[in-house]
Design a protein around this motif. Structure first.
Motif, PDB file in Angstrom:
ATOM      1  N   HIS A  28     -10.827 -25.869  -3.559  1.00  0.00           N
ATOM      2  CA  HIS A  28     -11.207 -27.291  -3.608  1.00  0.00           C
ATOM      3  C   HIS A  28     -12.723 -27.454  -3.722  1.00  0.00           C
ATOM      4  CE1 HIS A  28      -7.075 -28.387  -2.778  1.00  0.00           C
ATOM      5  NE2 HIS A  28      -7.080 -27.608  -1.704  1.00  0.00           N
ATOM      6  N   LEU A  29     -13.296 -26.713  -4.654  1.00  0.00           N
ATOM      7  CA  LEU A  29     -14.726 -26.828  -4.913  1.00  0.00           C
ATOM      8  C   LEU A  29     -15.012 -28.122  -5.667  1.00  0.00           C
ATOM      9  CD1 LEU A  29     -15.465 -23.162  -6.050  1.00  0.00           C
ATOM     10  CD2 LEU A  29     -15.950 -24.182  -3.822  1.00  0.00           C
ATOM     11  N   PRO A  30     -16.186 -28.686  -5.480  1.00  0.00           N
ATOM     12  CA  PRO A  30     -16.501 -29.920  -6.223  1.00  0.00           C
ATOM     13  C   PRO A  30     -16.617 -29.645  -7.717  1.00  0.00           C
ATOM     14  CG  PRO A  30     -18.424 -29.111  -5.032  1.00  0.00           C
ATOM     15  CD  PRO A  30     -17.272 -28.293  -4.564  1.00  0.00           C
ATOM     16  N   GLY A  31     -16.051 -30.542  -8.497  1.00  0.00           N
ATOM     17  CA  GLY A  31     -16.127 -30.399  -9.939  1.00  0.00           C
ATOM     18  C   GLY A  31     -15.037 -29.504 -10.501  1.00  0.00           C
ATOM     19  N   ALA A  32     -15.434 -28.569 -11.359  1.00  0.00           N
ATOM     20  CA  ALA A  32     -14.479 -27.716 -12.051  1.00  0.00           C
ATOM     21  C   ALA A  32     -13.993 -26.585 -11.150  1.00  0.00           C
ATOM     22  CB  ALA A  32     -15.122 -27.144 -13.316  1.00  0.00           C
ATOM     23  N   VAL A  33     -13.008 -25.846 -11.661  1.00  0.00           N
ATOM     24  CA  VAL A  33     -12.465 -24.672 -10.985  1.00  0.00           C
ATOM     25  C   VAL A  33     -13.026 -23.437 -11.680  1.00  0.00           C
ATOM     26  CG1 VAL A  33     -10.362 -23.391 -10.414  1.00  0.00           C
ATOM     27  CG2 VAL A  33     -10.373 -25.890 -10.329  1.00  0.00           C
ATOM     28  N   PRO A  34     -13.496 -22.438 -10.937  1.00  0.00           N
ATOM     29  CA  PRO A  34     -13.948 -21.201 -11.582  1.00  0.00           C
ATOM     30  C   PRO A  34     -12.857 -20.625 -12.483  1.00  0.00           C
ATOM     31  CG  PRO A  34     -14.556 -21.197  -9.273  1.00  0.00           C
ATOM     32  CD  PRO A  34     -13.677 -22.393  -9.472  1.00  0.00           C
ATOM     33  N   ASP A  35     -13.200 -20.363 -13.732  1.00  0.00           N
ATOM     34  CA  ASP A  35     -12.213 -19.979 -14.733  1.00  0.00           C
ATOM     35  C   ASP A  35     -12.210 -18.465 -14.882  1.00  0.00           C
ATOM     36  OD1 ASP A  35     -10.380 -19.919 -16.758  1.00  0.00           O
ATOM     37  OD2 ASP A  35     -11.263 -21.581 -17.862  1.00  0.00           O
ATOM     38  N   LEU A  36     -11.396 -17.800 -14.078  1.00  0.00           N
ATOM     39  CA  LEU A  36     -11.293 -16.352 -14.142  1.00  0.00           C
ATOM     40  C   LEU A  36     -10.598 -15.900 -15.423  1.00  0.00           C
ATOM     41  CD1 LEU A  36     -11.876 -13.727 -12.619  1.00  0.00           C
ATOM     42  CD2 LEU A  36      -9.675 -13.985 -11.456  1.00  0.00           C
ATOM     43  N   VAL A  37      -9.666 -16.687 -15.927  1.00  0.00           N
ATOM     44  CA  VAL A  37      -8.981 -16.349 -17.178  1.00  0.00           C
ATOM     45  C   VAL A  37      -9.967 -16.363 -18.339  1.00  0.00           C
ATOM     46  CG1 VAL A  37      -7.132 -17.030 -18.752  1.00  0.00           C
ATOM     47  CG2 VAL A  37      -6.794 -17.224 -16.288  1.00  0.00           C
ATOM     48  N   LEU A  38     -10.845 -17.333 -18.364  1.00  0.00           N
ATOM     49  CA  LEU A  38     -11.855 -17.405 -19.422  1.00  0.00           C
ATOM     50  C   LEU A  38     -12.758 -16.182 -19.389  1.00  0.00           C
ATOM     51  CD1 LEU A  38     -13.446 -18.938 -21.636  1.00  0.00           C
ATOM     52  CD2 LEU A  38     -14.715 -20.042 -19.781  1.00  0.00           C
ATOM     53  N   LEU A  39     -13.198 -15.768 -18.223  1.00  0.00           N
ATOM     54  CA  LEU A  39     -14.058 -14.591 -18.111  1.00  0.00           C
ATOM     55  C   LEU A  39     -13.337 -13.333 -18.563  1.00  0.00           C
ATOM     56  CD1 LEU A  39     -15.796 -15.290 -14.673  1.00  0.00           C
ATOM     57  CD2 LEU A  39     -16.654 -15.758 -16.966  1.00  0.00           C
ATOM     58  N   THR A  40     -12.050 -13.240 -18.288  1.00  0.00           N
ATOM     59  CA  THR A  40     -11.269 -12.081 -18.737  1.00  0.00           C
ATOM     60  C   THR A  40     -11.192 -12.041 -20.255  1.00  0.00           C
ATOM     61  OG1 THR A  40      -9.965 -12.205 -16.695  1.00  0.00           O
ATOM     62  CG2 THR A  40      -9.065 -10.895 -18.496  1.00  0.00           C
ATOM     63  N   VAL A  41     -10.957 -13.176 -20.871  1.00  0.00           N
ATOM     64  CA  VAL A  41     -10.900 -13.242 -22.339  1.00  0.00           C
ATOM     65  C   VAL A  41     -12.260 -12.883 -22.936  1.00  0.00           C
ATOM     66  CG1 VAL A  41     -10.586 -14.799 -24.295  1.00  0.00           C
ATOM     67  CG2 VAL A  41      -9.016 -14.903 -22.360  1.00  0.00           C
ATOM     68  N   LEU A  42     -13.334 -13.356 -22.334  1.00  0.00           N
ATOM     69  CA  LEU A  42     -14.669 -13.044 -22.841  1.00  0.00           C
ATOM     70  C   LEU A  42     -14.965 -11.548 -22.753  1.00  0.00           C
ATOM     71  CD1 LEU A  42     -16.817 -15.958 -21.351  1.00  0.00           C
ATOM     72  CD2 LEU A  42     -15.986 -15.710 -23.686  1.00  0.00           C
ATOM     73  N   ALA A  43     -14.575 -10.923 -21.662  1.00  0.00           N
ATOM     74  CA  ALA A  43     -14.824  -9.488 -21.508  1.00  0.00           C
ATOM     75  C   ALA A  43     -14.118  -8.685 -22.596  1.00  0.00           C
ATOM     76  CB  ALA A  43     -14.377  -9.029 -20.122  1.00  0.00           C
ATOM     77  N   PHE A  44     -12.858  -9.014 -22.870  1.00  0.00           N
ATOM     78  CA  PHE A  44     -12.121  -8.286 -23.909  1.00  0.00           C
ATOM     79  C   PHE A  44     -12.670  -8.604 -25.296  1.00  0.00           C
ATOM     80  CE2 PHE A  44      -8.652  -8.106 -20.652  1.00  0.00           C
ATOM     81  CZ  PHE A  44      -8.606  -6.719 -20.572  1.00  0.00           C
ATOM     82  N   ALA A  45     -13.065  -9.840 -25.528  1.00  0.00           N
ATOM     83  CA  ALA A  45     -13.593 -10.214 -26.843  1.00  0.00           C
ATOM     84  C   ALA A  45     -14.905  -9.496 -27.130  1.00  0.00           C
ATOM     85  CB  ALA A  45     -13.795 -11.724 -26.919  1.00  0.00           C
ATOM     86  N   LEU A  46     -15.746  -9.294 -26.125  1.00  0.00           N
ATOM     87  CA  LEU A  46     -17.015  -8.609 -26.320  1.00  0.00           C
ATOM     88  C   LEU A  46     -16.843  -7.120 -26.582  1.00  0.00           C
ATOM     89  CD1 LEU A  46     -19.210 -10.324 -23.573  1.00  0.00           C
ATOM     90  CD2 LEU A  46     -19.366 -10.633 -26.047  1.00  0.00           C
ATOM     91  N   VAL A  47     -15.676  -6.574 -26.269  1.00  0.00           N
ATOM     92  CA  VAL A  47     -15.400  -5.157 -26.522  1.00  0.00           C
ATOM     93  C   VAL A  47     -14.563  -4.963 -27.780  1.00  0.00           C
ATOM     94  CG1 VAL A  47     -14.305  -3.073 -25.598  1.00  0.00           C
ATOM     95  CG2 VAL A  47     -15.582  -4.575 -24.082  1.00  0.00           C
ATOM     96  N   TYR A  48     -13.518  -5.776 -27.947  1.00  0.00           N
ATOM     97  CA  TYR A  48     -12.553  -5.568 -29.033  1.00  0.00           C
ATOM     98  C   TYR A  48     -12.886  -6.326 -30.312  1.00  0.00           C
ATOM     99  CZ  TYR A  48      -9.602  -3.554 -25.385  1.00  0.00           C
ATOM    100  OH  TYR A  48      -9.110  -2.771 -24.371  1.00  0.00           O
ATOM    101  N   GLY A  49     -13.723  -7.355 -30.246  1.00  0.00           N
ATOM    102  CA  GLY A  49     -14.060  -8.093 -31.447  1.00  0.00           C
ATOM    103  C   GLY A  49     -13.350  -9.433 -31.538  1.00  0.00           C
TER     104      GLY A  49
END
Length: 225
Positions: A28-49
């Motif tokens: 219940h943090l103010p504003g948005a929710v930390p997006d762990l799924v987004l960070l996971t997608v970014l990590a794979f995209a930076l390695v796999y293309g």
């Protein structure tokens, strides 16, 4: 995509989604929710293309659309993460190495802001005006802040794991180059051979003796094996 990429990305996306829904969303943090799924997608995209990043982003977004509590149209977040994964894969380093943390951190901030804007834009197209009532500027600020604080604990580790599972030859090539350079440096200009311990004069004598044997073989007409 390779099988090991599919297996690793699917497993980690599911783990990230479970943690986000069961832990991060309940803070219940103010504003948005930390997006762990987004960070996971970014990590794979930076390695796999970009191609693999788009595919992984679409699959992760579709799982997030279907995961409870699903309060929006299915496919909305899948489209967002597909676009974000594709764009993040375009900035993949050519040699596979990240020289500094500033590049990935800039990608995280841009992805957090871009995904929030794209999600709100798609919602406006389908008649969802929740972002207007919550406050879009506050969502953008908190999304970028939370993802930026969480990224150092997630993105580098997932990128290293992705390279190792993908049998990335980067480390092997670096080790091979270092071996070639060191062996060439030891052998050139010194007359030394690894394991032989012959000096420059001894090496010259051996080569002269071999040359004499070769000339004798050619004179006699003998085929040397």
């Amino acid at each position: 995509m390779r099988f090991n990429r599919i297996l690793l990305s699917s497993t980690l996306v599911v783990v990230a989604l479970v943690l986000q829904v069961s832990v991060l969303a309940r803070l219940h943090l103010p504003g948005a929710v930390p997006d762990l799924v987004l960070l996971t997608v970014l990590a794979f995209a930076l390695v796999y293309g970009h191609v693999s990043g788009a595919l992984i982003g679409f699959g992760a977004g579709l799982l997030a659309d279907l995961a409870p509590p699903a309060d929006h149209a299915a496919g909305r977040y899948a489209l967002v993460l597909c676009v974000i994964g594709y764009l993040a894969g375009l900035v993949k380093p050519e040699n596979g190495q990240v020289k500094s943390a500033s590049g990935p951190m800039a990608v995280v901030v841009a992805a957090a802001i871009g995904s929030t804007l794209l999600y709100a834009g798609v919602g406006a197209l389908v008649g969802d005006t929740a972002a207007r009532h919550v406050g879009l500027p506050g969502l953008l600020f908190t999304a970028a802040l939370y993802d930026l604080l969480l990224a150092p604990f997630v993105v580098p580790g997932l990128m290293a794991l992705a390279r190792r599972a993908d049998n990335d030859p980067l480390e092997a090539n670096s080790a091979a180059k270092a071996t070639d350079i060191s062996s060439g440096w030891l052998s050139s200009g010194t007359g030394l051979r690894i394991g032989g311990r012959r000096g420059g004069l001894g090496g010259l004598k051996v080569r002269a003796a071999r040359a004499r044997v070769a000339r004798a073989g050619r004179i006699k007409g003998v085929k040397r094996l």
